[in-house]
Write a protein that holds these residues in place. Structure first.
Motif, mmCIF file in Angstrom:
data_model
loop_
_atom_site.group_PDB
_atom_site.id
_atom_site.type_symbol
_atom_site.label_atom_id
_atom_site.label_comp_id
_atom_site.label_asym_id
_atom_site.label_seq_id
_atom_site.Cartn_x
_atom_site.Cartn_y
_atom_site.Cartn_z
ATOM 1 N N ASN A 114 33.931 -22.542 18.817
ATOM 2 C CA ASN A 114 35.166 -22.054 19.432
ATOM 3 C C ASN A 114 35.987 -23.183 20.056
ATOM 4 O O ASN A 114 37.218 -23.201 19.947
ATOM 5 C CB ASN A 114 34.853 -20.971 20.474
ATOM 6 N N HIS A 115 35.335 -24.165 20.671
ATOM 7 C CA HIS A 115 36.087 -25.281 21.246
ATOM 8 C C HIS A 115 36.700 -26.164 20.165
ATOM 9 O O HIS A 115 37.769 -26.750 20.377
ATOM 10 C CB HIS A 115 35.186 -26.113 22.160
ATOM 11 N N ASP A 116 36.033 -26.280 19.021
ATOM 12 C CA ASP A 116 36.567 -27.102 17.933
ATOM 13 C C ASP A 116 37.897 -26.557 17.424
ATOM 14 O O ASP A 116 38.802 -27.323 17.084
ATOM 15 C CB ASP A 116 35.561 -27.183 16.781
ATOM 16 N N ARG A 117 38.024 -25.242 17.384
ATOM 17 C CA ARG A 117 39.278 -24.655 16.909
ATOM 18 C C ARG A 117 40.429 -24.983 17.858
ATOM 19 O O ARG A 117 41.569 -25.182 17.420
ATOM 20 C CB ARG A 117 39.117 -23.136 16.756
ATOM 21 N N HIS A 118 40.155 -25.045 19.156
ATOM 22 C CA HIS A 118 41.213 -25.352 20.125
ATOM 23 C C HIS A 118 41.461 -26.858 20.217
ATOM 24 O O HIS A 118 42.596 -27.298 20.411
ATOM 25 C CB HIS A 118 40.835 -24.799 21.499
ATOM 26 N N ALA A 119 40.394 -27.655 20.086
ATOM 27 C CA ALA A 119 40.524 -29.108 20.242
ATOM 28 C C ALA A 119 41.222 -29.754 19.059
ATOM 29 O O ALA A 119 41.919 -30.760 19.210
ATOM 30 C CB ALA A 119 39.147 -29.740 20.442
ATOM 31 N N GLY A 120 41.037 -29.187 17.876
ATOM 32 C CA GLY A 120 41.566 -29.807 16.666
ATOM 33 C C GLY A 120 40.572 -30.805 16.085
ATOM 34 O O GLY A 120 39.686 -31.308 16.790
ATOM 35 N N GLU A 121 40.693 -31.063 14.799
ATOM 36 C CA GLU A 121 39.750 -31.930 14.105
ATOM 37 C C GLU A 121 39.925 -33.391 14.497
ATOM 38 O O GLU A 121 41.023 -33.832 14.849
ATOM 39 C CB GLU A 121 39.922 -31.793 12.587
ATOM 40 N N LEU A 122 38.833 -34.128 14.401
ATOM 41 C CA LEU A 122 38.915 -35.571 14.513
ATOM 42 C C LEU A 122 39.690 -36.135 13.316
ATOM 43 O O LEU A 122 39.700 -35.527 12.240
ATOM 44 C CB LEU A 122 37.517 -36.179 14.547
ATOM 45 N N PRO A 123 40.322 -37.293 13.462
ATOM 46 C CA PRO A 123 40.991 -37.915 12.313
ATOM 47 C C PRO A 123 40.027 -38.105 11.142
ATOM 48 O O PRO A 123 38.819 -38.258 11.321
ATOM 49 C CB PRO A 123 41.464 -39.260 12.875
ATOM 50 N N ALA A 124 40.596 -38.106 9.931
ATOM 51 C CA ALA A 124 39.780 -38.164 8.721
ATOM 52 C C ALA A 124 38.891 -39.395 8.660
ATOM 53 O O ALA A 124 37.837 -39.374 8.023
ATOM 54 C CB ALA A 124 40.678 -38.098 7.489
ATOM 55 N N ARG A 125 39.286 -40.474 9.335
ATOM 56 C CA ARG A 125 38.504 -41.716 9.276
ATOM 57 C C ARG A 125 37.101 -41.550 9.850
ATOM 58 O O ARG A 125 36.212 -42.353 9.565
ATOM 59 C CB ARG A 125 39.228 -42.833 10.022
ATOM 60 N N PHE A 126 36.877 -40.511 10.649
ATOM 61 C CA PHE A 126 35.548 -40.298 11.219
ATOM 62 C C PHE A 126 34.570 -39.708 10.200
ATOM 63 O O PHE A 126 33.358 -39.741 10.415
ATOM 64 C CB PHE A 126 35.635 -39.399 12.445
ATOM 65 N N GLY A 127 35.076 -39.151 9.116
ATOM 66 C CA GLY A 127 34.205 -38.665 8.056
ATOM 67 C C GLY A 127 33.283 -37.542 8.470
ATOM 68 O O GLY A 127 32.120 -37.507 8.070
ATOM 69 N N VAL A 128 33.785 -36.602 9.241
ATOM 70 C CA VAL A 128 32.993 -35.452 9.674
ATOM 71 C C VAL A 128 33.289 -34.288 8.746
ATOM 72 O O VAL A 128 34.442 -33.880 8.585
ATOM 73 C CB VAL A 128 33.313 -35.068 11.121
ATOM 74 N N GLU A 129 32.244 -33.735 8.124
ATOM 75 C CA GLU A 129 32.401 -32.577 7.246
ATOM 76 C C GLU A 129 32.453 -31.312 8.103
ATOM 77 O O GLU A 129 31.495 -30.997 8.805
ATOM 78 C CB GLU A 129 31.231 -32.484 6.269
ATOM 79 N N LEU A 130 33.540 -30.580 8.041
ATOM 80 C CA LEU A 130 33.706 -29.353 8.809
ATOM 81 C C LEU A 130 33.292 -28.166 7.952
ATOM 82 O O LEU A 130 33.809 -27.971 6.853
ATOM 83 C CB LEU A 130 35.157 -29.204 9.266
ATOM 84 N N VAL A 131 32.339 -27.362 8.454
ATOM 85 C CA VAL A 131 31.838 -26.199 7.720
ATOM 86 C C VAL A 131 31.878 -24.979 8.628
ATOM 87 O O VAL A 131 31.939 -25.089 9.850
ATOM 88 C CB VAL A 131 30.408 -26.435 7.194
ATOM 89 N N LYS A 132 31.834 -23.814 8.018
ATOM 90 C CA LYS A 132 31.798 -22.551 8.750
ATOM 91 C C LYS A 132 30.354 -22.102 8.935
ATOM 92 O O LYS A 132 29.467 -22.445 8.154
ATOM 93 C CB LYS A 132 32.576 -21.470 7.994
ATOM 94 N N GLU A 133 30.131 -21.313 9.975
ATOM 95 C CA GLU A 133 28.807 -20.732 10.173
ATOM 96 C C GLU A 133 28.662 -19.469 9.316
ATOM 97 O O GLU A 133 29.660 -18.799 9.062
ATOM 98 C CB GLU A 133 28.567 -20.410 11.648
ATOM 99 N N PRO A 134 27.457 -19.176 8.856
ATOM 100 C CA PRO A 134 26.241 -19.998 8.918
ATOM 101 C C PRO A 134 26.224 -21.044 7.803
ATOM 102 O O PRO A 134 26.588 -20.757 6.664
ATOM 103 C CB PRO A 134 25.124 -18.972 8.714
ATOM 104 N N TYR A 135 25.812 -22.243 8.138
ATOM 105 C CA TYR A 135 25.682 -23.341 7.182
ATOM 106 C C TYR A 135 24.214 -23.446 6.813
ATOM 107 O O TYR A 135 23.359 -23.656 7.675
ATOM 108 C CB TYR A 135 26.178 -24.635 7.824
ATOM 109 N N ARG A 136 23.904 -23.281 5.533
ATOM 110 C CA ARG A 136 22.519 -23.235 5.092
ATOM 111 C C ARG A 136 22.023 -24.642 4.769
ATOM 112 O O ARG A 136 22.656 -25.397 4.026
ATOM 113 C CB ARG A 136 22.385 -22.343 3.849
ATOM 114 N N LEU A 137 20.867 -24.983 5.331
ATOM 115 C CA LEU A 137 20.207 -26.255 5.073
ATOM 116 C C LEU A 137 18.713 -26.008 5.101
ATOM 117 O O LEU A 137 18.152 -25.697 6.165
ATOM 118 C CB LEU A 137 20.596 -27.297 6.118
ATOM 119 N N GLY A 138 18.067 -26.127 3.927
ATOM 120 C CA GLY A 138 16.647 -25.823 3.859
ATOM 121 C C GLY A 138 16.392 -24.395 4.330
ATOM 122 O O GLY A 138 17.065 -23.460 3.909
ATOM 123 N N PRO A 139 15.453 -24.219 5.272
ATOM 124 C CA PRO A 139 15.133 -22.859 5.735
ATOM 125 C C PRO A 139 16.063 -22.377 6.840
ATOM 126 O O PRO A 139 15.912 -21.255 7.329
ATOM 127 C CB PRO A 139 13.714 -23.024 6.283
#
Length: 222
Positions: A114-139
């Motif tokens: 919820n805070h990420d939606r208000h704060a806004g994304e980091l600039p693209a140079r940071f290379g952070v992949e933004l995903v929605k919940e739930p994000y599946r990884l292994g189990p």
């Protein structure tokens, strides 16, 4: 004194709980961090609350210690990476820039909170992949908001859980990990985050609880 990690079994998978308030899956080589709230000190100062600078740098130093210990291939932030729009202050971005330059090969994933939606994304140079919940990884179903997910064990943040330990004359509230049959919640990683007391909730749900006390993690309900 070295910061300890406690290995527990969560739904048949080993998970290392760190006193730095993070969890590590050694099979997925993934470090899970909830509620970093980077730049919250800058937000406070921008809004007239005179807190000292340096919290972002201290949090990044703790993150570096976790990376040095566990050597993850990825870091998954379980929401609220930044606190608010004022987190984009020059001092905060400069600290994050310097850290990212040192960790350029590390994969960073952010499950939107919820805070990420208000704060806004980091600039693209940071290379952070933004995903929605739930994000599946292994189990795991990696979320920001605590929930259950079909055919996976959910790990989330958002709650900033703390557990009260008390004697007859005094008490202390400690950050905690809580684990139920199908879902768990990690403590907040960042500074100035406060906490929500979960004693009654975990008692009713019969959940396991592990508290962070200084450099140690130990079970109080297991």
């Amino acid at each position: 004194m070295a910061v300890e990690a406690l290995t527990i079994d969560v739904n048949g998978r080993a998970l290392l709980l760190s006193a730095e308030r993070a969890a590590f899956d050694p099979l997925e080589k993934a470090l899970f961090i909830a509620d970093a709230h980077f730049g919250k000190d800058a937000v406070f100062r921008a809004r007239g609350i005179p807190v000292p600078a340096g919290a972002t740098g201290e949090n990044l130093a703790r993150l570096d210690a976790l990376i040095a210990t566990h050597r993850p291939e990825s870091v998954v932030f379980l929401g609220d990476l930044l606190h608010a729009r004022e987190s984009h202050a020059d001092e905060t971005l400069a600290a994050l820039d310097a850290w990212r330059d040192r960790r350029a090969a590390l994969r960073l994933v952010l499950v939107e909170g919820n805070h990420d939606r208000h704060a806004g994304e980091l600039p693209a140079r940071f290379g952070v992949e933004l995903v929605k919940e739930p994000y599946r990884l292994g189990p795991w179903a990696l979320c920001h908001h605590p929930q259950t997910v079909d055919d996976a064990y959910a790990l989330a943040g958002h709650e900033h859980p703390v557990y009260r330990l008390a004697t007859r004359i005094e008490s202390v509230r400690l950050p905690c990990f809580r684990f139920g049959a199908r879902a768990g919640v990690l403590p907040a990683f960042g500074a100035f985050t406060g906490g929500f007391e979960v004693n009654e909730d975990v008692r009713r749900a019969r959940e396991a609880v592990y508290v962070v006390a200084g450099e140690r993690v130990f079970g109080v309900r297991v």
